[in-house]
Design a protein around this motif. Sequence first.
Motif, PDB file in Angstrom:
ATOM      1  N   LEU A 152       0.996  -1.687   0.016  1.00  0.00           N
ATOM      2  CA  LEU A 152      -0.071   0.006   0.100  1.00  0.00           C
ATOM      3  C   LEU A 152       0.921   1.153  -0.453  1.00  0.00           C
ATOM      4  N   LYS A 153       2.347   1.572   0.646  1.00  0.00           N
ATOM      5  CA  LYS A 153       2.698   2.855   0.519  1.00  0.00           C
ATOM      6  C   LYS A 153       3.137   2.505  -1.000  1.00  0.00           C
ATOM      7  N   LYS A 154       3.590   1.983  -1.897  1.00  0.00           N
ATOM      8  CA  LYS A 154       4.149   2.202  -2.609  1.00  0.00           C
ATOM      9  C   LYS A 154       2.737   2.891  -3.568  1.00  0.00           C
ATOM     10  N   VAL A 155       1.967   1.911  -3.134  1.00  0.00           N
ATOM     11  CA  VAL A 155       0.161   2.680  -4.390  1.00  0.00           C
ATOM     12  C   VAL A 155       0.394   3.673  -4.013  1.00  0.00           C
ATOM     13  N   LEU A 156       0.554   4.454  -2.869  1.00  0.00           N
ATOM     14  CA  LEU A 156       0.324   5.711  -2.443  1.00  0.00           C
ATOM     15  C   LEU A 156       1.492   6.829  -2.865  1.00  0.00           C
ATOM     16  N   MET A 157       2.358   5.972  -3.223  1.00  0.00           N
ATOM     17  CA  MET A 157       3.304   6.870  -3.860  1.00  0.00           C
ATOM     18  C   MET A 157       3.052   6.775  -5.120  1.00  0.00           C
ATOM     19  N   LEU A 158       2.480   5.763  -5.649  1.00  0.00           N
ATOM     20  CA  LEU A 158       2.892   6.021  -7.535  1.00  0.00           C
ATOM     21  C   LEU A 158       0.810   7.521  -7.746  1.00  0.00           C
ATOM     22  N   GLN A 159       0.023   7.353  -6.679  1.00  0.00           N
ATOM     23  CA  GLN A 159      -0.985   7.975  -6.319  1.00  0.00           C
ATOM     24  C   GLN A 159      -0.373   9.532  -6.671  1.00  0.00           C
ATOM     25  N   GLY A 160       0.680   9.538  -6.140  1.00  0.00           N
ATOM     26  CA  GLY A 160       0.648  10.894  -5.853  1.00  0.00           C
ATOM     27  C   GLY A 160       1.543  11.877  -6.971  1.00  0.00           C
ATOM     28  N   LEU A 161       2.371  10.566  -7.775  1.00  0.00           N
ATOM     29  CA  LEU A 161       2.874  10.853  -8.441  1.00  0.00           C
ATOM     30  C   LEU A 161       2.316  11.276  -9.909  1.00  0.00           C
ATOM     31  N   ASN A 162       1.240  10.183  -9.820  1.00  0.00           N
ATOM     32  CA  ASN A 162       0.547   9.653 -11.057  1.00  0.00           C
ATOM     33  C   ASN A 162      -0.531  11.788 -11.170  1.00  0.00           C
ATOM     34  N   GLN A 163      -0.659  11.935 -10.010  1.00  0.00           N
ATOM     35  CA  GLN A 163      -1.486  12.923 -10.186  1.00  0.00           C
ATOM     36  C   GLN A 163      -1.183  14.306 -10.349  1.00  0.00           C
ATOM     37  N   ASN A 164       0.524  14.410  -9.940  1.00  0.00           N
ATOM     38  CA  ASN A 164       1.376  14.975 -11.178  1.00  0.00           C
ATOM     39  C   ASN A 164       1.541  14.849 -12.306  1.00  0.00           C
ATOM     40  N   LEU A 165       1.702  14.154 -12.873  1.00  0.00           N
ATOM     41  CA  LEU A 165       1.272  14.053 -14.085  1.00  0.00           C
ATOM     42  C   LEU A 165      -0.316  13.963 -15.054  1.00  0.00           C
ATOM     43  N   PHE A 166      -0.580  14.003 -14.432  1.00  0.00           N
ATOM     44  CA  PHE A 166      -1.983  14.332 -14.634  1.00  0.00           C
ATOM     45  C   PHE A 166      -2.554  15.622 -14.825  1.00  0.00           C
ATOM     46  N   VAL A 167      -2.117  16.502 -14.275  1.00  0.00           N
ATOM     47  CA  VAL A 167      -2.496  18.011 -14.238  1.00  0.00           C
ATOM     48  C   VAL A 167      -1.275  18.472 -15.003  1.00  0.00           C
ATOM     49  N   THR A 168      -0.003  17.980 -15.371  1.00  0.00           N
ATOM     50  CA  THR A 168       0.751  19.001 -16.287  1.00  0.00           C
ATOM     51  C   THR A 168       0.778  18.296 -17.889  1.00  0.00           C
ATOM     52  N   ASN A 169       0.591  17.148 -17.790  1.00  0.00           N
ATOM     53  CA  ASN A 169       0.683  16.387 -19.001  1.00  0.00           C
ATOM     54  C   ASN A 169       2.137  15.872 -19.731  1.00  0.00           C
ATOM     55  N   SER A 170       3.179  16.295 -18.926  1.00  0.00           N
ATOM     56  CA  SER A 170       3.821  15.936 -19.457  1.00  0.00           C
ATOM     57  C   SER A 170       4.781  15.258 -17.782  1.00  0.00           C
ATOM     58  N   LEU A 171       6.155  15.011 -18.404  1.00  0.00           N
ATOM     59  CA  LEU A 171       7.292  14.321 -17.809  1.00  0.00           C
ATOM     60  C   LEU A 171       8.479  14.743 -17.526  1.00  0.00           C
ATOM     61  N   ASP A 172       8.513  15.523 -16.335  1.00  0.00           N
ATOM     62  CA  ASP A 172       9.729  15.936 -15.722  1.00  0.00           C
ATOM     63  C   ASP A 172      10.479  14.654 -14.570  1.00  0.00           C
ATOM     64  N   LEU A 173      11.307  14.234 -15.434  1.00  0.00           N
ATOM     65  CA  LEU A 173      11.142  13.529 -14.265  1.00  0.00           C
ATOM     66  C   LEU A 173      12.452  13.850 -13.041  1.00  0.00           C
ATOM     67  N   PRO A 174      13.294  14.948 -13.248  1.00  0.00           N
ATOM     68  CA  PRO A 174      14.056  15.354 -12.604  1.00  0.00           C
ATOM     69  C   PRO A 174      13.181  16.072 -11.447  1.00  0.00           C
ATOM     70  N   ALA A 175      12.248  17.061 -12.189  1.00  0.00           N
ATOM     71  CA  ALA A 175      11.473  17.866 -10.991  1.00  0.00           C
ATOM     72  C   ALA A 175      10.853  16.588 -10.858  1.00  0.00           C
ATOM     73  N   LEU A 176      10.131  15.898 -10.648  1.00  0.00           N
ATOM     74  CA  LEU A 176       8.959  14.591  -9.947  1.00  0.00           C
ATOM     75  C   LEU A 176      10.085  14.196  -8.807  1.00  0.00           C
ATOM     76  N   ALA A 177      10.921  13.697  -9.377  1.00  0.00           N
ATOM     77  CA  ALA A 177      11.492  13.313  -7.875  1.00  0.00           C
ATOM     78  C   ALA A 177      12.080  14.481  -7.292  1.00  0.00           C
TER      79      ALA A 177
END
Length: 271
Positions: A152-177
């Motif tokens: 579940l901990k990893k799932v919650l991490m992914l949920q937060g990461l996905n929400q960022n991608l849904f908003v931006t429609n783009s991937l900035d991996l260094p910024a996401l990290a």
Amino acid sequence: MQILPSASLAPYIKNYTIVTIEKDLNNEVFYPSGYVDLIINISEGMAATIINGRRKDTPAIELLGHLTLPARLTVAKGTSVLIARIYPHASALFFSDPLSEFTNYATDMYDVAQVENRELYEKIMEADGLASKINILENHFVQQLKKYETRLKKVLMLQGLNQNLFVTNSLDLPALAQNSGLSERYIQKLYLSNVGISPSAFTSVIRFNKSLHLVLNTSESLTTIACDCGYYDQAHFIKEFKKFTGITPFSSRSSLLKNGADFQEAVNVGF
């Protein structure tokens, strides 16, 4: 027909959908939705998928993993299936194998856990009425949650990461990290194991589904859609759209609608 999951499963499962095919479909194209679908054939009808050139007759219970390319669907009239659409961040809570093993493939769940899934299918088929069938499926998902709750901990991490991608429609991996406090390498591994595709591929699917919705439901120009969905320009949009559908956005406005909105919502339209 779409039914919402119970409150305990709502963070992980988008909905349950019953699809009954009212006419024969032959070699119909369907597209990456961004979700993982557990598909249960609740009729005596026949269906088959062709993904990346591989034909697979639809078994009793099938897991359709993430798609990164168009696939083909052939279904006999009268076939009814029950589809559980699982959020991309949550699939690892319900299946033992890494999600990358299901990518671009329709997996017979008897090959994954034969006894468990055969028992599930028999219970569903013996149940009277749709509500009873879904209740059995929900109880199965709840038991899987208990089995894999350490994820579940990893799932919650992914949920937060996905929400960022849904908003931006783009991937900035260094910024996401940096924003998440996770390393770029860990994020890559997290997506491949628990979503089934890379962060870059997942972002492309998000953009595509947003553009597909606009193509299907608006008369906006391709230039406007490209801009709204985060593509570099119209040429980039057309190239990506064709990669996922096999046709251009211009051609799709008529062909994608031919089976009706209900079919598109159940099979093709993602986010």
